[in-house]
Design a protein around this motif. Structure first.
Motif, PDB file in Angstrom:
ATOM      1  N   TYR A 127      21.882  41.172  -0.813  1.00  0.00           N
ATOM      2  CA  TYR A 127      23.064  40.331  -0.637  1.00  0.00           C
ATOM      3  C   TYR A 127      22.671  38.901  -0.352  1.00  0.00           C
ATOM      4  CZ  TYR A 127      25.472  44.782  -0.279  1.00  0.00           C
ATOM      5  OH  TYR A 127      25.955  46.026  -0.532  1.00  0.00           O
ATOM      6  N   ALA A 128      23.552  37.981  -0.753  1.00  0.00           N
ATOM      7  CA  ALA A 128      23.345  36.561  -0.440  1.00  0.00           C
ATOM      8  C   ALA A 128      24.714  35.907  -0.363  1.00  0.00           C
ATOM      9  CB  ALA A 128      22.502  35.893  -1.522  1.00  0.00           C
ATOM     10  N   LEU A 129      24.781  34.734   0.217  1.00  0.00           N
ATOM     11  CA  LEU A 129      26.044  33.993   0.280  1.00  0.00           C
ATOM     12  C   LEU A 129      25.894  32.682  -0.492  1.00  0.00           C
ATOM     13  CD1 LEU A 129      27.223  34.345   4.002  1.00  0.00           C
ATOM     14  CD2 LEU A 129      27.752  35.780   2.023  1.00  0.00           C
ATOM     15  N   SER A 130      27.001  32.232  -1.079  1.00  0.00           N
ATOM     16  CA  SER A 130      26.998  30.904  -1.690  1.00  0.00           C
ATOM     17  C   SER A 130      26.846  29.875  -0.576  1.00  0.00           C
ATOM     18  CB  SER A 130      28.295  30.669  -2.447  1.00  0.00           C
ATOM     19  OG  SER A 130      29.379  30.764  -1.523  1.00  0.00           O
ATOM     20  N   LYS A 131      26.538  28.649  -0.967  1.00  0.00           N
ATOM     21  CA  LYS A 131      26.306  27.630   0.056  1.00  0.00           C
ATOM     22  C   LYS A 131      27.497  27.429   0.969  1.00  0.00           C
ATOM     23  CE  LYS A 131      22.551  25.132  -2.151  1.00  0.00           C
ATOM     24  NZ  LYS A 131      22.164  24.162  -3.166  1.00  0.00           N
ATOM     25  N   ASP A 132      28.742  27.564   0.420  1.00  0.00           N
ATOM     26  CA  ASP A 132      29.943  27.386   1.262  1.00  0.00           C
ATOM     27  C   ASP A 132      30.336  28.675   1.982  1.00  0.00           C
ATOM     28  OD1 ASP A 132      31.044  28.985  -0.684  1.00  0.00           O
ATOM     29  OD2 ASP A 132      32.357  27.430  -1.525  1.00  0.00           O
ATOM     30  N   HIS A 133      29.533  29.725   1.794  1.00  0.00           N
ATOM     31  CA  HIS A 133      29.754  31.025   2.457  1.00  0.00           C
ATOM     32  C   HIS A 133      31.060  31.693   2.022  1.00  0.00           C
ATOM     33  CE1 HIS A 133      26.681  31.046   5.991  1.00  0.00           C
ATOM     34  NE2 HIS A 133      26.174  30.490   4.885  1.00  0.00           N
ATOM     35  N   ASN A 134      31.666  31.221   0.935  1.00  0.00           N
ATOM     36  CA  ASN A 134      32.918  31.842   0.485  1.00  0.00           C
ATOM     37  C   ASN A 134      32.709  32.912  -0.575  1.00  0.00           C
ATOM     38  OD1 ASN A 134      34.698  30.601   2.200  1.00  0.00           O
ATOM     39  ND2 ASN A 134      34.881  28.769   0.896  1.00  0.00           N
ATOM     40  N   THR A 135      31.504  32.985  -1.101  1.00  0.00           N
ATOM     41  CA  THR A 135      31.231  34.013  -2.110  1.00  0.00           C
ATOM     42  C   THR A 135      30.097  34.908  -1.635  1.00  0.00           C
ATOM     43  OG1 THR A 135      31.855  32.468  -3.859  1.00  0.00           O
ATOM     44  CG2 THR A 135      30.612  34.436  -4.521  1.00  0.00           C
ATOM     45  N   LEU A 136      30.352  36.216  -1.711  1.00  0.00           N
ATOM     46  CA  LEU A 136      29.287  37.184  -1.450  1.00  0.00           C
ATOM     47  C   LEU A 136      28.628  37.488  -2.791  1.00  0.00           C
ATOM     48  CD1 LEU A 136      27.867  39.246   0.514  1.00  0.00           C
ATOM     49  CD2 LEU A 136      29.550  40.913  -0.325  1.00  0.00           C
ATOM     50  N   ILE A 137      27.333  37.260  -2.854  1.00  0.00           N
ATOM     51  CA  ILE A 137      26.606  37.534  -4.097  1.00  0.00           C
ATOM     52  C   ILE A 137      25.799  38.811  -3.919  1.00  0.00           C
ATOM     53  CG2 ILE A 137      25.048  36.592  -5.835  1.00  0.00           C
ATOM     54  CD1 ILE A 137      25.538  33.813  -4.431  1.00  0.00           C
ATOM     55  N   CYS A 138      25.983  39.760  -4.839  1.00  0.00           N
ATOM     56  CA  CYS A 138      25.259  41.032  -4.748  1.00  0.00           C
ATOM     57  C   CYS A 138      24.303  41.120  -5.933  1.00  0.00           C
ATOM     58  CB  CYS A 138      26.223  42.209  -4.809  1.00  0.00           C
ATOM     59  SG  CYS A 138      27.698  41.974  -3.798  1.00  0.00           S
ATOM     60  N   PHE A 139      23.019  40.990  -5.629  1.00  0.00           N
ATOM     61  CA  PHE A 139      22.015  41.097  -6.687  1.00  0.00           C
ATOM     62  C   PHE A 139      21.591  42.563  -6.814  1.00  0.00           C
ATOM     63  CE2 PHE A 139      21.212  36.677  -5.097  1.00  0.00           C
ATOM     64  CZ  PHE A 139      21.447  35.977  -6.278  1.00  0.00           C
ATOM     65  N   TYR A 140      21.878  43.190  -7.943  1.00  0.00           N
ATOM     66  CA  TYR A 140      21.489  44.598  -8.170  1.00  0.00           C
ATOM     67  C   TYR A 140      20.278  44.655  -9.088  1.00  0.00           C
ATOM     68  CZ  TYR A 140      25.995  45.849  -6.118  1.00  0.00           C
ATOM     69  OH  TYR A 140      27.060  46.004  -5.262  1.00  0.00           O
ATOM     70  N   TYR A 141      19.343  45.514  -8.717  1.00  0.00           N
ATOM     71  CA  TYR A 141      18.114  45.612  -9.534  1.00  0.00           C
ATOM     72  C   TYR A 141      17.498  47.003  -9.351  1.00  0.00           C
ATOM     73  CZ  TYR A 141      15.877  44.749  -5.011  1.00  0.00           C
ATOM     74  OH  TYR A 141      15.490  44.841  -3.702  1.00  0.00           O
ATOM     75  N   ASP A 158      22.157  43.180   6.348  1.00  0.00           N
ATOM     76  CA  ASP A 158      23.159  43.311   7.405  1.00  0.00           C
ATOM     77  C   ASP A 158      23.570  41.946   7.938  1.00  0.00           C
ATOM     78  OD1 ASP A 158      23.106  45.977   7.080  1.00  0.00           O
ATOM     79  OD2 ASP A 158      21.849  46.408   8.852  1.00  0.00           O
ATOM     80  N   SER A 159      22.608  41.083   8.141  1.00  0.00           N
ATOM     81  CA  SER A 159      22.919  39.751   8.673  1.00  0.00           C
ATOM     82  C   SER A 159      23.742  38.955   7.673  1.00  0.00           C
ATOM     83  CB  SER A 159      21.635  38.989   8.989  1.00  0.00           C
ATOM     84  OG  SER A 159      20.860  39.742   9.876  1.00  0.00           O
ATOM     85  N   VAL A 160      23.441  39.111   6.389  1.00  0.00           N
ATOM     86  CA  VAL A 160      24.214  38.389   5.376  1.00  0.00           C
ATOM     87  C   VAL A 160      25.671  38.849   5.424  1.00  0.00           C
ATOM     88  CG1 VAL A 160      24.526  37.995   2.904  1.00  0.00           C
ATOM     89  CG2 VAL A 160      22.219  38.037   3.876  1.00  0.00           C
ATOM     90  N   LEU A 161      25.828  40.170   5.493  1.00  0.00           N
ATOM     91  CA  LEU A 161      27.206  40.688   5.532  1.00  0.00           C
ATOM     92  C   LEU A 161      27.929  40.209   6.792  1.00  0.00           C
ATOM     93  CD1 LEU A 161      26.581  44.300   4.187  1.00  0.00           C
ATOM     94  CD2 LEU A 161      27.786  42.422   3.031  1.00  0.00           C
ATOM     95  N   GLN A 162      27.205  40.175   7.873  1.00  0.00           N
ATOM     96  CA  GLN A 162      27.800  39.719   9.135  1.00  0.00           C
ATOM     97  C   GLN A 162      28.244  38.259   9.009  1.00  0.00           C
ATOM     98  OE1 GLN A 162      25.211  40.869  12.227  1.00  0.00           O
ATOM     99  NE2 GLN A 162      26.702  40.486  13.881  1.00  0.00           N
ATOM    100  N   ALA A 163      27.402  37.446   8.374  1.00  0.00           N
ATOM    101  CA  ALA A 163      27.734  36.037   8.193  1.00  0.00           C
ATOM    102  C   ALA A 163      28.947  35.876   7.278  1.00  0.00           C
ATOM    103  CB  ALA A 163      26.544  35.282   7.612  1.00  0.00           C
ATOM    104  N   PHE A 164      29.191  36.904   6.472  1.00  0.00           N
ATOM    105  CA  PHE A 164      30.326  36.848   5.537  1.00  0.00           C
ATOM    106  C   PHE A 164      31.619  37.340   6.197  1.00  0.00           C
ATOM    107  CE2 PHE A 164      32.629  38.495   1.685  1.00  0.00           C
ATOM    108  CZ  PHE A 164      32.785  37.270   1.050  1.00  0.00           C
ATOM    109  N   GLN A 165      31.521  38.037   7.354  1.00  0.00           N
ATOM    110  CA  GLN A 165      32.682  38.636   8.037  1.00  0.00           C
ATOM    111  C   GLN A 165      33.744  37.599   8.346  1.00  0.00           C
ATOM    112  OE1 GLN A 165      33.676  41.601   8.217  1.00  0.00           O
ATOM    113  NE2 GLN A 165      31.733  42.375   7.394  1.00  0.00           N
TER     114      GLN A 165
END
Lengths: 561, 561
Positions: free
Chosen positions: B261-275, B304-311
């Motif tokens: 998981y990652a967040l966009s710079k403005d933290h408004n988009t959750l990016i899910c990289f699947y591989y 987990d921290s990324v998701l938390q930051a997205f909460q």
């Protein structure tokens, strides 16, 4: 002298001053001048960043020292790690040194940044030297050294990070060690001759680095921190700390007397050194009056502590020996301090007279020839040679198998330092004048500058000289006069002035000083017509030559500068 | 090639091995070999003392790099203090770096021993560069650098103290910066050509030093720590960390899927990289699929921290954007992990397909030409160039006045490193064989050895070659065969064998390798008769020449070695 190259390297004017030069130089301390003229930049107290011009001078000193060490010193260059582990320094009792930079790595191992390398080099060489056949052997390195001076001052003269050449010799006998010590002093003479600036060598105190015999190399300079005593009769030169002197007439001191107590090595003799209160006590000379039989551990302990260490039951004290050492300037009517012990036997008193145990003063009689008078000179120390004996090899266990097949023989060591960055600072200090730096060609960042405003002509002259030693790059805003001034301020020995007026002739203005020789005169005499070479002014000295003969004339002129 | 000197310098045999050479070389790691053959001595983990032979090789690499930097890079040499103050490193957020050696001085000021010098050089040059007219400008230094590696290994390849050439460029525009970046890569090509050992340059990840564009210089070697991917069609070469690849056929992965998981710079988009779970996720490639719009501060934070930051409150989450980035190797039947959010609007889902976000593997399709297949090669990195952009100049406030008279323009920087001591280690590693080192003449500690037992003949030959590049000093106990073996083991390109048998002819045994050219053949063809020059054996290759022609023949032979 000029090394011809196909490619010319130009010194970028970005580091040059843009303001008026007179303002910059007037009353500016040498260390400031280095910065104003773009030789270096102080980054933090006692730390500098070397800029291109300064680095060029530094590298020239390095080159001279390296060449002499290889060629005349038969020394091998090595390069040791700057980080030295604590345990080595504990072996030699130097870990407690106040000026050591210390650090811990991530695994909590402790290191210092080496100020000198006796510990490491002795340990290293001990793994390679096994037999007397492997010696004598001298190794050296030119690396950065570190000393956490509490009051770094004088810029390059006393920095916390400095470039030093440190050499170490290993010998199988004291005689062999003495031969290397002498050889190395010959090498030092040549190094300082190559640098061209007049120098003196002086017998010196061995100080905390230990050992028995030591010589220092100095530039005489009124702003220097050291004082040398030079005899006007025998020329013997010594650091004042090492200089024995006698008064014109002994026993003339009628004033107060000071005393310094000491104990013999077995602590059974109390030694009382008496000297005039208005003079500076000299420990080394005092110790040598009793043939070195002094417990030096108590050197800085103070009189009370010495007396305390001497304390014992009354009846024992009564039979202890007491030695009075009287400086020859005292007489019996001098005002002596009270004697601290009440019970003693007169029979156990000894007395030494006619010795000198205070620092020499200007005008006193030379202790070496006992005829001449001592002259005091301020100076800057730039090199130091030590015969160390076994001071380090003993504590570091540097052993070898000697001629008698004794495998526990201890190596005889010497060490020899030259402060490379210090030399740049010292030479600048002693040779500069009101126009700025005035480097000898051995150390000048460039040998020649080309001053002019016509880029095409400048290029043509530069091509014609064809050397890396040419400074052509000036700030475009600087006029011709300012360029010549800047070239002079930077201490470039020759400024070539290029302009349409004289073309295809150019002027050469001499900024450098003729240190000892005047070989150019003879050449000028025989070549002036063939080269169409004229002297057009004497102060400042200016020559005029056709550009086609410029390279040859420059070479002739530089030979004396 | 051979610099003639009046004085010959002899390498003292004290550092040479006394034992049988075969035992020393057999199965010995290169770092051990350096020690066994007296090139250097490890003093502590990750720290070495350079001995004469090693220092000679080190200085040769230094000389090649310096010459190219001056001549082709138009770079100015400086030399910065090793001690850099804490406050500078706080400005760039690098004080917390785990591998910094840190220390305090007596006044409790904190410093690090510089691993690289962006902080100091930017601060320094900012005081001299005022206008776009002062740029472009490149400075460099060759100084010791420090890195407190927890696991120093491979000797010179990863030490805690090492000699590095670090250059820094300053430009007024990005275009100008790109020009220097390219120029510097040309300089690097020349440096590595001068060193003679075949190398590759590869596009690289910029890593923690920051910046946008980066090239690495490598020696291919199976024992290397890096992996390069080279396309067999377009020859594009990249570090595996930077290499985009595609599978022969997309969507074939049916197994487990991992997610980052990652967040966009403005933290408004959750990016899910699947591989694919069995592949290594590549952050840089992943980030570039979303045009760099990723908050890299969360890079190492964990899912987990990324998701938390997205909460955020339920109704907000419902409207937040979610972007799924699918590695092209996946298909819809792959075993995806559960999606962590329960409430979301299908309309806010985006999806990116046909991208590659995992580390390339051998045999995959090259992402650059999309035709060739990638070949994996192990390698040793020896140089690195970076376009830094404003990463350091911004945080250190390095500003200038640009063409539009804007006095707050930020400098564009680049930095360029070559590990000088690392190169000595790497060249040794990739060129050595079962006989020991096999240096190219560019780096060999000596170019020629003279092996024999008759000191008079040896001296005569040495005088006749007249160069500092001659090794004549061997342990007297070593026989002729052992001397030749030792010369070969030390990697001296030519061994001259001197003995009464052939005198006044001598044999030349070739140990070096002809890297690219065979120019000697032609010369041999035309000169063999005039020089009385014969080839007497081909494996090992041996030549026989009269001593009077030796110097010339050596020069011809060395040209290819």
């Amino acid at each position: 002298m000029l090394r011809p190259r196909v490619t010319l390297r130009f010194y970028h004017s970005v580091f040059q001053p843009k303001a008026l030069l007179d303002d910059i130089i007037k009353g500016t301390a040498t260390h400031e001048l280095f910065q104003e003229l773009g030789f270096l930049k102080q980054s933090q107290s006692g730390l500098v960043h070397w800029l291109p011009a300064g680095l060029r001078s530094l590298n020239k000193v390095k080159g001279i020292v390296r060449r002499r060490m290889n060629q005349d010193g038969d020394a091998m260059e090595v390069s040791l790690s700057t980080l030295s582990p604590r345990f080595l320094w504990e072996k030699t009792n130097r870990w407690a040194g106040k000026e050591l930079f210390k650090l811990k790595d991530a695994k909590k191992s402790e290191y210092c940044l080496t100020p000198t390398c006796e510990e490491d080099i002795t340990t290293l060489m001990n793994t390679y030297i096994n037999s007397y056949k492997d010696m004598p052997l001298t190794v050296y390195q030119i690396t950065r050294k570190y000393r956490d001076e509490l009051r770094p001052r004088g810029g390059l003269l006393r920095g916390r990070e400095f470039l030093m050449k440190d050499a170490y010799s290993f010998a199988s006998t004291e005689q062999e060690a003495m031969q290397i010590f002498q050889k190395m002093n010959t090498v030092y003479d040549k190094i300082f001759q190559d640098l061209k600036v007049p120098f003196v060598s002086a017998w010196a105190d061995t100080g905390d680095i230990g050992g028995d015999l030591s010589k220092e190399y100095h530039y005489l300079h009124e702003g220097g921190e050291d004082t040398l005593m030079i005899c006007d009769h025998c020329n013997e030169t010594s650091n004042v700390e090492k200089c024995e002197s006698f008064p014109e007439e002994v026993g003339l001191h009628n004033g107060d007397v000071s005393v310094q107590y000491a104990l013999s090595k077995d602590h059974n003799t109390l030694i009382c050194f008496y000297y005039p209160k208005d003079r500076q006590f000299n420990w080394n000379m005092a110790v040598s009056t009793v043939d070195g039989d002094v417990d030096v551990e108590l050197k800085y302990a103070g009189n009370d502590s010495v007396l305390q260490a001497f304390q014992r039951p009354d009846d024992e004290i009564m039979f202890s020996r007491i030695l009075r050492v009287m400086d020859c300037r005292l007489n019996s009517r001098s005002n002596f301090p009270d004697f601290p012990l009440t019970k003693f036997l007169k029979n156990n008193f000894g007395q030494l007279d006619e010795v000198s145990i205070v620092a020499a003063e200007q005008g006193e009689i030379c202790g070496s020839c006992e005829e001449g008078h001592l002259q005091a000179h301020r100076s800057i120390e730039v090199g130091h040679t030590f015969h160390l004996g076994t001071r380090y090899s003993e504590s570091l266990g540097a052993k070898f198998t000697d001629r008698d097949n004794n495998s526990n023989a201890i190596m005889q060591m010497g060490c020899y330092g030259v402060g490379i960055s210090r030399l740049v600072g010292a030479i600048a200090e002693v040779t500069r004048d009101e126009q700025g730096f005035r480097w000898p060609s051995s150390v000048a960042p460039y040998l020649v500058s080309i001053c002019g405003k016509d880029e095409k002509l400048i290029d043509e002259v530069a091509q014609c000289i064809g050397s890396e030693e040419v400074l052509t790059s000036f700030n475009p805003k600087l006029g011709l006069g300012a360029r010549i001034k800047l070239s002079h301020a930077m201490g470039v020995p020759l400024a070539v002035i290029v302009g349409p007026k004289n073309w295809p002739k150019v002027e050469i203005e001499i900024r450098g000083k003729r240190w000892a020789s005047n070989s150019w005169r003879e050449q000028f005499g025989s070549l002036q017509e063939a080269y169409d070479w004229q002297i057009v002014s004497s102060a400042p000295e200016k020559h005029l030559v056709p550009v086609k003969n410029l390279a040859r004339v420059i070479e002739i002129l530089l030979a004396d500068l």
